[in-house]
Design a protein around this motif. Structure first.
Motif: not given
Length: 161
Positions: A102, A104, A118, A121, A134, A146, A150, A153
């Motif tokens: 984090s 994101l 994005a 990340w 995420a 996202v 990932a 979430v």
């Protein structure tokens, strides 16, 4: 916790022992994975996982890691990762089940913290030794943005309905 699907996880941090015990009872009842933030002793007492914050040491980490080694697959370990090399090296040593990478997106819980976005990340997640969740600024409207890489979430309040 009542709206979370079976198998979802809850990270409990800053709770009194009584409230933490109640959260553990509810998590077991609902089929949720409980991770206790920063306290290996409490995690062991509750037969819960441990979440290691990024910028704070976790109490009773060694006893938790020893118990985890003797009971593979029963005690989950997660870690916060905020994009730094120190966190990545720590993750390589401790071999967590997942990392929370984090933020994101911009987030209300950390106003002014620079968001990764994005692309950054996803690039950082590729270099980490565990599946990445995420975290940061996750809302229903942003779920489509996202990164597909990932593992899932996580949200502090952005998904509350």
């Amino acid at each position: 916790m009542q709206r979370l699907p079976r198998g979802a996880g809850v990270v409990a941090r800053g709770l009194t022992p009584v409230l933490l015990g109640e959260v553990a009872r509810l998590a077991r009842q609902r089929g949720l994975t409980l991770l206790v933030a920063g306290d290996g002793r409490a995690a062991l007492a509750l037969r819960a996982g441990l979440h290691m914050p990024d910028r704070r040491e976790s109490a009773a980490l060694l006893p938790f890691l020893l118990a985890r080694r003797t009971a593979p697959g029963r005690l989950a370990l997660s870690m916060a990762a905020h994009g730094g090399q120190r966190g990545a090296a720590r993750a390589r040593r401790l071999k967590p089940d997942c990392l929370f990478l984090s933020p994101l997106f911009p987030t209300r819980s950390h106003p002014g913290a620079p968001a990764l976005g994005a692309l950054r990340w996803a690039r950082l997640a590729r270099g980490l030794p565990a599946p990445c969740m995420a975290l940061g600024g996750i809302t229903p409207a942003r779920l489509g943005a996202v990164p597909r890489s990932a593992a899932g979430v996580a949200a502090i309040g952005g998904l509350a309905l």
